[in-house]
Design an enzyme around this catalytic site. Structure first.
Site, PDB file in Angstrom:
ATOM      1  N   HIS A 130      -3.572  -0.236  -6.844  1.00 41.55           N
ATOM      2  CA  HIS A 130      -2.137  -0.436  -7.122  1.00 41.55           C
ATOM      3  C   HIS A 130      -1.695  -1.807  -6.624  1.00 41.55           C
ATOM      4  O   HIS A 130      -0.993  -2.539  -7.342  1.00 41.55           O
ATOM      5  CB  HIS A 130      -1.343   0.675  -6.441  1.00 41.55           C
ATOM      6  CG  HIS A 130       0.144   0.473  -6.439  1.00 41.55           C
ATOM      7  ND1 HIS A 130       0.993   1.140  -7.286  1.00 41.55           N
ATOM      8  CD2 HIS A 130       0.938  -0.330  -5.672  1.00 41.55           C
ATOM      9  CE1 HIS A 130       2.240   0.762  -7.049  1.00 41.55           C
ATOM     10  NE2 HIS A 130       2.232  -0.127  -6.077  1.00 41.55           N
ATOM     11  N   GLU A 131      -2.087  -2.151  -5.404  1.00 40.54           N
ATOM     12  CA  GLU A 131      -1.682  -3.444  -4.853  1.00 40.54           C
ATOM     13  C   GLU A 131      -2.314  -4.600  -5.626  1.00 40.54           C
ATOM     14  O   GLU A 131      -1.673  -5.631  -5.863  1.00 40.54           O
ATOM     15  CB  GLU A 131      -2.044  -3.519  -3.363  1.00 40.54           C
ATOM     16  CG  GLU A 131      -1.361  -2.478  -2.490  1.00 40.54           C
ATOM     17  CD  GLU A 131       0.151  -2.474  -2.656  1.00 40.54           C
ATOM     18  OE1 GLU A 131       0.729  -3.546  -2.955  1.00 40.54           O
ATOM     19  OE2 GLU A 131       0.769  -1.415  -2.507  1.00 40.54           O
ATOM     20  N   HIS A 134      -0.390  -5.513  -8.673  1.00 40.67           N
ATOM     21  CA  HIS A 134       0.726  -6.419  -8.411  1.00 40.67           C
ATOM     22  C   HIS A 134       0.248  -7.874  -8.429  1.00 40.67           C
ATOM     23  O   HIS A 134       0.948  -8.760  -8.931  1.00 40.67           O
ATOM     24  CB  HIS A 134       1.366  -6.109  -7.060  1.00 40.67           C
ATOM     25  CG  HIS A 134       2.277  -4.927  -7.061  1.00 40.67           C
ATOM     26  ND1 HIS A 134       3.283  -4.748  -7.975  1.00 40.67           N
ATOM     27  CD2 HIS A 134       2.335  -3.838  -6.229  1.00 40.67           C
ATOM     28  CE1 HIS A 134       3.929  -3.620  -7.715  1.00 40.67           C
ATOM     29  NE2 HIS A 134       3.372  -3.048  -6.671  1.00 40.67           N
ATOM     30  N   GLU A 204       6.956  -0.735 -10.074  1.00 40.14           N
ATOM     31  CA  GLU A 204       6.095   0.233  -9.406  1.00 40.14           C
ATOM     32  C   GLU A 204       5.406   1.148 -10.411  1.00 40.14           C
ATOM     33  O   GLU A 204       4.226   1.477 -10.258  1.00 40.14           O
ATOM     34  CB  GLU A 204       6.915   1.053  -8.401  1.00 40.14           C
ATOM     35  CG  GLU A 204       7.375   0.258  -7.183  1.00 40.14           C
ATOM     36  CD  GLU A 204       6.227  -0.364  -6.419  1.00 40.14           C
ATOM     37  OE1 GLU A 204       5.170   0.283  -6.246  1.00 40.14           O
ATOM     38  OE2 GLU A 204       6.372  -1.528  -6.002  1.00 40.14           O
TER      39      GLU A 204
END
Length: 323
Positions: A130-131, A134, A204
């Site tokens: 997930h990070e 980004h 998100e």
């Protein structure tokens, strides 16, 4: 986020900063705020990531000091076609994580010790994927710059409230007098927060989806979100409480007492995020073949959906690769 959206958001934050300067010090205050905001935008572009990491007392680790954690990030970065980011650990009991950096070549990911202790290997991989999403989507620049400028807006408003609307001439005096100073102190931080939240929720969801694709296991990320959300409500993150402008950086809101889906939340509702990930699993995103796992904190299966109790949003239907 593309370059246009990034520029638009920075312009909005700069306008808020200038508006606060005008309410506090008239035209002179607005000019000073413009000069300060321009300098801060340039400074933040190069240094915001370092500032955020320093705020949260992050320490850099490598393959020797954190072999499993580092190997997970390395494998996921390769899956995503990204350069290897710098890897950090934050000594904090609250499970959480964030990414920072102005571009993929200057990126960093950070996880708290609470996160490393709580999650199993696949859940940790889901969070770090997930990070990394980004980083891949270039969200990290706008996230860190926005955090820096939002904090500066709050400081400017507090400065004006403390010193009042004093000025030697009309150009350096608040056009509304003391009322203008009070309005700046109340409205400028709120406006900056709303700008932060305007991009946070859809960002998100997009990062959840891409992170599940990078890791190949949407249910592991869903399980991790459930655990983190439950623990974040119980375990305070005092550093985040002292620096609330950085809250939107984290995978789950680190601030205590946060209502997850109201007007002032920096993050979307965790249950909605989990449902979206479960739908991805049903659509055919499956976890990759099992990797050999050495003994360590991520080798024991203790997720809320693999035999443990749910810490947050409740046990989902018994389906998918863990069904």
């Amino acid at each position: 986020m593309n370059f246009f959206k990034t520029s638009l958001l920075l312009a909005a934050m700069t306008a808020i900063f200038m508006g606060a300067g005008y309410l506090i010090g008239g035209r002179g205050g607005m000019v000073i705020a413009l000069l300060v905001a321009t300098g801060m935008n340039l400074f933040s572009y190069w240094n915001a990531d370092k500032m955020v990491l320093a705020m949260h007392h992050a320490r850099r680790v490598d393959r020797a000091s954190a072999p499993e954690y580092y190997a997970i990030v390395e494998r996921l970065a390769a899956n995503a076609g990204l350069p290897m980011p710098a890897v950090y650990v934050i000594d904090n009991p609250q499970p959480n994580a964030f990414a920072t950096g102005r571009d993929p070549e200057h990126a960093a990911v950070a996880a708290t010790t609470g996160l490393l202790q709580m999650l199993d290997r696949e859940e940790l991989a889901g969070v770090m994927a997930h990070e990394l999403s980004h980083v891949q989507n270039r969200d990290t620049l706008i996230m860190t710059v926005t955090a820096t400028i939002a904090g500066a807006v709050s400081m400017l408003a507090n400065f004006g409230l403390f010193f009042g609307a004093a000025g030697r001439d009309s150009d350096n005096r608040s056009p509304l007098g003391g009322i203008g100073v009070v309005l700046a102190a109340l409205l400028a931080p709120l406006a900056a927060m709303l700008v932060q939240m305007a991009i946070s929720r859809t960002r998100e969801y997009a990062a959840d989806r891409r992170g599940a694709e990078i890791s190949g296991n949407p249910l592991a990320l869903a399980s991790a979100l459930d655990k983190i959300a439950g623990a974040a409500r119980r375990v305070p993150n005092m550093t985040a409480e002292q620096n609330p402008a950085t809250a939107h950086l984290f995978i789950i809101n680190p601030l205590s007492g946060a209502r997850m889906d109201n007007l002032f939340s920096t993050h979307p509702d965790t249950a909605n995020r989990i449902r979206a990930l479960m739908a991805m699993a049903d659509d055919g995103v499956r976890r990759p073949a099992p990797q050999p796992v050495a003994d360590g904190p991520w080798s024991r299966p203790r997720g809320p959906w693999d035999g443990g109790g749910s810490s947050g949003t409740g046990r989902p239907p018994n389906r998918g690769p863990w069904g």
